[in-house]
Design an enzyme around this catalytic site. Structure first.
Site, PDB file in Angstrom:
ATOM      1  N   ASP A 196      -7.567  14.192   8.227  1.00 42.35           N
ATOM      2  CA  ASP A 196      -8.726  15.108   8.124  1.00 42.35           C
ATOM      3  C   ASP A 196     -10.079  14.434   7.858  1.00 42.35           C
ATOM      4  OD1 ASP A 196      -6.606  16.845   8.361  1.00 42.35           O
ATOM      5  OD2 ASP A 196      -6.932  17.881   6.464  1.00 42.35           O
ATOM      6  N   CYS A 223      -5.075  17.579   0.900  1.00 42.75           N
ATOM      7  CA  CYS A 223      -4.316  17.377   2.149  1.00 42.75           C
ATOM      8  C   CYS A 223      -3.525  16.067   2.178  1.00 42.75           C
ATOM      9  CB  CYS A 223      -5.253  17.490   3.342  1.00 42.75           C
ATOM     10  SG  CYS A 223      -5.855  19.183   3.542  1.00 42.75           S
ATOM     11  N   LYS A 254      -3.767  20.885  12.500  1.00 41.29           N
ATOM     12  CA  LYS A 254      -2.938  21.557  11.491  1.00 41.29           C
ATOM     13  C   LYS A 254      -3.703  22.716  10.866  1.00 41.29           C
ATOM     14  CE  LYS A 254      -3.969  18.250   7.716  1.00 41.29           C
ATOM     15  NZ  LYS A 254      -4.565  19.169   6.776  1.00 41.29           N
TER      16      LYS A 254
HETATM   17  N1  TIU Z   1      -8.228  18.168   4.084  1.00 35.95           N
HETATM   18  C1  TIU Z   1      -8.311  18.747   2.882  1.00 35.95           C
HETATM   19  O1  TIU Z   1      -8.090  18.124   1.856  1.00 35.95           O
HETATM   20  N2  TIU Z   1      -8.706  20.084   2.848  1.00 35.95           N
HETATM   21  C2  TIU Z   1      -9.359  20.655   1.792  1.00 35.95           C
HETATM   22  O2  TIU Z   1      -9.703  21.831   1.819  1.00 35.95           O
HETATM   23  N3  TIU Z   1      -9.631  19.846   0.725  1.00 35.95           N
HETATM   24  C3  TIU Z   1     -10.352  20.154  -0.381  1.00 35.95           C
HETATM   25  O3  TIU Z   1     -10.391  19.328  -1.285  1.00 35.95           O
HETATM   26  N4  TIU Z   1     -11.009  21.303  -0.452  1.00 35.95           N
END
Ligand code: TIU
Length: 228
Positions: free
Chosen positions: A30, A168, A135
């Site tokens: 991500d 994530c 995802k």
């Molecule tokens: N990729 C991921 O960690 N999504 C989130 O929403 N992370 C947060 O820390 N908000």
């Protein structure tokens, strides 16, 4: 070369990681504009994105070394279909923010596939040969074909990097661990909006004899990748 001869040791916590390059993939979680740039989903949740940006340079160096070594590389993106059919109502309203998933922002609709903010940051742009797994959740195995993609390539080990450490990345490491993968997390290649959560999340991985996996640094992985 035999499989045993191909195994190298990477210094890590709680003990050395037995690295088998042919069975190991780099999984970058991500590293999207929506989390790392102002005006995206992360900022809409009230976060300061600068905390995450320090992971960019170490990821660039690790990605370059993995590509040069021929290691399998995969990327993930968190996001939803433009019609939001895969967005749980609970996730849509969580936080009661002024802008939530699917709403327009400076980089397009927040966390929606195909929008500018959903893209992986240009510094870490995937190569055409590197699978990108879309995802809808926090974990990279939930509602994706990641497990099948790894199995088809004979992957049993994952070097997991990206953002955010306790969300994530952690969810993915936990999912991978339960599916039988050995996970190695370089601490400087993951980042959180909350420094204290970052530290605690890394300790949670390596504690109890490596309950979820191993923690190291990119320097220690690069030392092995760069040595003959
Ligand atoms: N990729 C991921 O960690 N999504 C989130 O929403 N992370 C947060 O820390 N908000």
């Amino acid at each position: 070369m035999s499989a045993a001869a191909a195994t190298r040791h990477i210094s890590a916590e709680p003990y050395a990681f037995e690295f088998t390059p042919a069975a190991c993939a780099l999984l970058v979680i991500d590293m999207q504009r929506d989390f790392l740039e102002p005006g995206g989903f992360g900022a809409a949740l009230g976060n300061d994105v600068t905390h995450l940006r320090r992971a960019i340079a170490p990821n660039r160096a690790l990605l370059a070394a993995c590509r040069a070594t021929g290691l399998t590389v995969l990327h993930t993106r968190e996001g939803h279909r433009p019609d939001l059919a895969d967005l749980p109502p609970a996730k849509k309203i969580r936080g009661h923010g002024a802008r939530t998933i699917g709403d327009p922002g400076p980089m397009g609709r927040l966390l929606v596939r195909g929008e500018p903010g959903h893209a992986i940051i240009p510094e870490l742009a995937p190569l055409p040969t590197e699978p990108v797994i879309d995802k809808p959740g926090k974990g990279a195995f939930y509602a994706t074909d990641l497990h099948a993609s790894l199995q088809h390539r004979g992957i049993r080990q994952l070097i997991v990097t990206g953002v955010t450490t306790e969300v994530c990345v952690h969810t993915t490491v936990r999912e991978a661990n339960d599916r039988g993968y050995d996970c190695l997390v370089p601490s400087d290649c993951v980042a959180s909006y909350f420094p204290e959560f970052h530290s605690a999340a890394l300790k949670m991985i390596s504690a109890q004899g490596g309950i979820f996996g191993w923690v190291t640094t990119s320097e220690k992985i690069l030392a092995v990748l760069h040595s003959p």
